[in-house]
Every structure is written in structure tokens, then in C-alpha cells.
Design a protein around this motif. Sequence first.
Motif, PDB file in Angstrom:
ATOM      1  N   THR A  60     -39.294 -27.029  28.236  1.00 55.11           N
ATOM      2  CA  THR A  60     -40.428 -27.508  27.438  1.00 55.11           C
ATOM      3  C   THR A  60     -41.380 -26.371  27.091  1.00 55.11           C
ATOM      4  O   THR A  60     -41.908 -26.310  25.976  1.00 55.11           O
ATOM      5  CB  THR A  60     -41.165 -28.634  28.203  1.00 55.11           C
ATOM      6  N   ALA A  64     -42.252 -25.362  23.313  1.00 53.31           N
ATOM      7  CA  ALA A  64     -43.645 -25.328  22.830  1.00 53.31           C
ATOM      8  C   ALA A  64     -43.968 -23.963  22.226  1.00 53.31           C
ATOM      9  O   ALA A  64     -44.659 -23.867  21.211  1.00 53.31           O
ATOM     10  CB  ALA A  64     -44.602 -25.642  23.976  1.00 53.31           C
ATOM     11  N   ARG A  65     -43.450 -22.912  22.849  1.00 53.64           N
ATOM     12  CA  ARG A  65     -43.663 -21.556  22.295  1.00 53.64           C
ATOM     13  C   ARG A  65     -43.016 -21.440  20.921  1.00 53.64           C
ATOM     14  O   ARG A  65     -43.632 -20.995  19.961  1.00 53.64           O
ATOM     15  CB  ARG A  65     -43.017 -20.499  23.199  1.00 53.64           C
ATOM     16  N   GLN A  67     -42.219 -23.682  18.818  1.00 52.19           N
ATOM     17  CA  GLN A  67     -42.821 -24.562  17.807  1.00 52.19           C
ATOM     18  C   GLN A  67     -44.321 -24.309  17.629  1.00 52.19           C
ATOM     19  O   GLN A  67     -44.981 -25.023  16.880  1.00 52.19           O
ATOM     20  CB  GLN A  67     -42.604 -26.035  18.197  1.00 52.19           C
ATOM     21  N   HIS A  68     -44.845 -23.319  18.348  1.00 51.94           N
ATOM     22  CA  HIS A  68     -46.285 -22.983  18.273  1.00 51.94           C
ATOM     23  C   HIS A  68     -47.158 -24.209  18.522  1.00 51.94           C
ATOM     24  O   HIS A  68     -48.113 -24.479  17.794  1.00 51.94           O
ATOM     25  CB  HIS A  68     -46.636 -22.366  16.914  1.00 51.94           C
ATOM     26  N   LEU A  69     -46.787 -24.937  19.561  1.00 49.71           N
ATOM     27  CA  LEU A  69     -47.543 -26.155  19.867  1.00 49.71           C
ATOM     28  C   LEU A  69     -48.641 -25.888  20.893  1.00 49.71           C
ATOM     29  O   LEU A  69     -48.454 -25.101  21.834  1.00 49.71           O
ATOM     30  CB  LEU A  69     -46.603 -27.224  20.444  1.00 49.71           C
ATOM     31  N   VAL A  71     -50.530 -26.774  24.146  1.00 50.10           N
ATOM     32  CA  VAL A  71     -49.926 -27.327  25.366  1.00 50.10           C
ATOM     33  C   VAL A  71     -50.993 -27.901  26.294  1.00 50.10           C
ATOM     34  O   VAL A  71     -51.959 -27.213  26.623  1.00 50.10           O
ATOM     35  CB  VAL A  71     -49.161 -26.210  26.116  1.00 50.10           C
ATOM     36  N   GLY A  89     -50.577 -31.759  19.968  1.00 52.07           N
ATOM     37  CA  GLY A  89     -49.744 -30.791  20.681  1.00 52.07           C
ATOM     38  C   GLY A  89     -48.731 -31.497  21.562  1.00 52.07           C
ATOM     39  O   GLY A  89     -48.312 -32.625  21.297  1.00 52.07           O
ATOM     40  N   ILE A  90     -48.371 -30.813  22.619  1.00 54.65           N
ATOM     41  CA  ILE A  90     -47.372 -31.363  23.536  1.00 54.65           C
ATOM     42  C   ILE A  90     -48.005 -31.534  24.921  1.00 54.65           C
ATOM     43  O   ILE A  90     -48.764 -30.672  25.366  1.00 54.65           O
ATOM     44  CB  ILE A  90     -46.136 -30.425  23.603  1.00 54.65           C
ATOM     45  N   ILE A  92     -47.130 -31.642  28.727  1.00 55.60           N
ATOM     46  CA  ILE A  92     -46.093 -31.394  29.740  1.00 55.60           C
ATOM     47  C   ILE A  92     -46.529 -32.168  30.986  1.00 55.60           C
ATOM     48  O   ILE A  92     -47.465 -31.775  31.680  1.00 55.60           O
ATOM     49  CB  ILE A  92     -45.920 -29.885  30.013  1.00 55.60           C
TER      50      ILE A  92
END
Length: 464
Positions: A60, A64-65, A67-69, A71, A89-90, A92
Motif C-alpha cells: 500500500t 500510494a507513492r 499514485q501520489h496519494l 496518506v 487520499g488513501i 492505511i
Amino acid sequence: MLEYALRPAIMQGLEDHLRGQLICPNDSGYGAARKVWNGMVDKYPALIIRCADVADVVTTVQFARDQHLLVAMRSGGHSISGSSVCDGGIVIDLSRMKGICIDPEKKTAWAQAGLTLGEFVQATQAYGLATTTGTVGATGLAGLTLGGGLGWFMGKYGLTIDNLLSVDLVTADGRVLRASATEHPDLFWGVCGGGGNFGIVTAFEFQLHPVGQILAGKVVYPISKAREVLRFYREYTRTAPDELTAYASLMTTPGGLPAIAINLCYCGLLEEGECAVSPVRKFGAPLVDLIRPRSYLKLITQADAGAPAGRRYYEKASTLSELSDEAIEAIVEYGTACTSPLSQVLIQHVHGAASRIGPTETAFALRGESYVICMVAAWDGGEASQPHQHIAWARACWRAMEPFASSGVYVNFLGNEGEGRVRAAYGVNYERLVALKNRYDPTNFFALNQNIQPTMKEVEPCLK
Ligand SMILES: Cc1cc2nc3c(=O)[nH]c(=O)nc-3n(C[C@H](O)[C@H](O)[C@H](O)COP(=O)(O)OP(=O)(O)OC[C@H]3O[C@@H](n4cnc5c(N)ncnc54)[C@H](O)[C@@H]3O)c2cc1C
């Protein structure tokens, strides 16, 4: 919220590599999965990943990295500021990672980050062991530990971090590291009080101690005696042995009566505890005396009822090195003027082993004996319940405490209060923490926390 949606093919690629659960905005469980303890927080992440294991966390982080999300890390979901969820964003989410292994010989526990305090204590108490945790069972072990961990045993055993032996952590570049006094000691220093700034901790190893029945509970007095009770509390805590930790609170009883209470816990021989608590029982004319021998697990899980998830909360906190008469006057003035019967002013005495560690020995700088004052505004209902009046009460109370407060503030009691307050929380350790952030998270991948901003050239995480 749909503007943040990720393309299905990308999601499929992620899902294929996960053992845990991927939850999207259109999934039926999304509504519940995005909620956190504080009902004031209402955010819509693009994706929630309920990790099953360390491999899921690594996958994950890499996703995320790529997809430049933005976190957010979630363990118990009990942050005051709502930093464990985000818009777009995401998330985790480690709350399903609840493994725990106790070594009764060495008196240690290896505990995964998704455990609540109640679950952790239940497992350790099966062996007659425990360590310092927070006072409310549903709070997450991870967030509490990473900020420091104030609790009933801090006088005798120090803060939660003072009992931390090692952590397993996933860094911003997806490496899995163990940090302890001997492995990556710089990182271990920072993790002990530096919040989630350096990585995602997947498991903690703690030193435990033999803990049987404790003498604990509260004595409640009429609110009209608040001034006298607080002066008594000041003298009582000044001479408290390490085994005795006492808090005071101005609150409203479940029956609707404004009152002041002294809540305490004695972790030592019960007979000695009876002597130590007798001044509290004898002081004034208490309305009720609920101090009893009880199990530590019961003590912290019974406290859950007082802080249910979904209620709206707003909190401010100050640290006082002493309770002067003037400070007591301010506490009484605002503590008796709560705008909601669910609100309270809580005074926590930090002392003993927790206060004997140097301010730079761990990243937790607020050592030394002190009183941590929390103004907790709490109310049920939405706009109709006029949130601004409760928030205004907490802010006014905090402002009234300012002339008596030191600059420090406990990081786990901070809301979204800006960089100045974050610096105040890390205090004397701030620059060293920045250097560590530069080393382990130079792009500020882990930004949703009481953020230590790296000073290296930063690549902004962007919202999708
Ligand atoms: C009812 C209640 C009672 C409390 N009582 C106490 C108390 O007695 N003593 C005390 O010290 N504090 C207490 N607190 C404060 C508490 O310590 C913080 O709110 C803490 O952040 C909660 O941890 P969590 O795992 O539930 O938080 P979450 O909301 O899940 O996470 C909060 C933040 O912690 C970080 N984080 C969480 N998990 C990880 C992880 N696995 N790896 C890296 N970073 C992570 C992230 O920055 C995240 O944004 C209390 C809070 C509440 C709501």
C-alpha cells in the motif's frame, strides 16, 4: 467525493496483491470504514486499505507513492484531530492487525498496531502482567504509544514509550525496519514521542511488569467545593508515591449533577494503597466513594462508556508545572461554566518515573512533574446543537489557562492548531526530529500527523 475516484484497472492491480480488504467509495462498507472516533470528523478518502499483514502495508505504501496519494494512517481511530482519515487520499488502516504474543519469562509483549488498549491489556493480564497504557480501553495502542502514553501506571513504570523495547516499521520508501536501542537507535529515539512522522509501525515490543488487583476508582464531591478539592488535590499529588496517580475532573454526573471528582489508581500492595487513598476518602463530605480493588482491565474498559465513538468532541490542552491558586480559580470558573453536560475539565498529574527521564532521552520532551489540563468539549447532535458554543467554551478556558501554562503541550492532545503548537509539543527536540525526518521521510510522505516538516527539498504529495 467521486472526483477522487481512481481508475478501476489501477485498483484491480492493487487488490490482486493484497491479503486484506480494499474499500472504495461505492462499496457498502465505505460509510462505516471512513468514520473515526470523533464525530466532528467527516472525511471522504478515495480508498481505504484494511491491511492484513506487513506485506499489505508495504504494498500500500508503494501504491500510494506511485499514485501520489495523500496518506493517512489509522490504528485505533481515536485521534482528537481526525488525522487518521483524509479527503481524497488513501487510509492505511491497521485496525485488523491484532496479533499479540506474550513471553511470560522475559515479561515482554510483541503486539501488532491494530490492538486497542483493552485488547492489549486483556492479553497481558492473562499472565498477570501489564505496562502503562492510557485510561480508556477503546483507544488505539499505536497512536497512544507513538505520542508518549500517559496513564495510571506512569508514576511507577513511566510513560508507555518508557516501556517500549522495539518497533517494526515500514518506511516511506517501503523498507521494513526494526528499531530499538541497538538497531537504528536514532529512529527508535524519534518514534518514542515523535508520532507517526517516520513510518508506519506495524508492531511494538513492550516491557511488562507484574500487576495484580489495583486499588482504583473515584471519589465525587459537590461542585460547590471545587476550589477546596483542587487545593487539596494539589497538596495530595505533591506527596504522592510513585504507585499513586491521581487525576481531578470537573464534570457532570450521569444523574445530571455538576460535580468534581478525584480519580485515582494505586498500583502496589492493596494494604498500602488503602493508607495512600484514605486522605481522599476522608476529605470534605464526598457524594460518593467508588474506590475499590479491581482489575486493571475493568478499570480501563469501564471508562469506554464515558467517551463513546461518534459523539462530537473538541479539545484543547495546556501543561502547568504547578497548580497556583490563580490557576485553580480559572479552572473553577470555566469548569463550572461548561456549555454541555458531556464536557469536562480534566487535570492529569504527571509524576514519578515518567518525570525522572530527561527531556532529550526520548522524543517526548515534556518531562518533569506537571499537570496536564484538558478542556474536553463534548456534545451529541449536529448543527442544531450549536457546536460553536462548545468550541468557544474550550477555547476560552484554554486562553484563561495560558498565563499559568508552560509552552509545551502533549502531542496526543493536540488538535489542528498550527505549526507553532506542533513545535511547542516537540519542544527542545524539534531540530533533532527535523534532522531525522530529513533522513527517513524527506518528501514528507507521512504528513498527516502533528507534522515535523522536513527541510530538504520537498516533493508535495498531491491529491488525486
Ligand atoms: C477517549 C480517549 C482517551 C484518551 N486517553 C488517553 C490517555 O489516557 N493517555 C494518553 O496518552 N492519550 C490518551 N488519548 C489520546 C490518544 O493517545 C491519541 O488520540 C492517539 O492518537 C490515539 O491512538 P489511535 O491509534 O487510536 O489513533 P489513530 O486515530 O488511529 O491515529 C492517530 C495518529 O497516530 C499516528 N498513527 C496511528 N497509527 C500509527 C501507526 N501504526 N504507525 C505510525 N503512526 C500511526 C498517525 O499519525 C495518526 O494520524 C485519548 C484519546 C481518546 C479519544
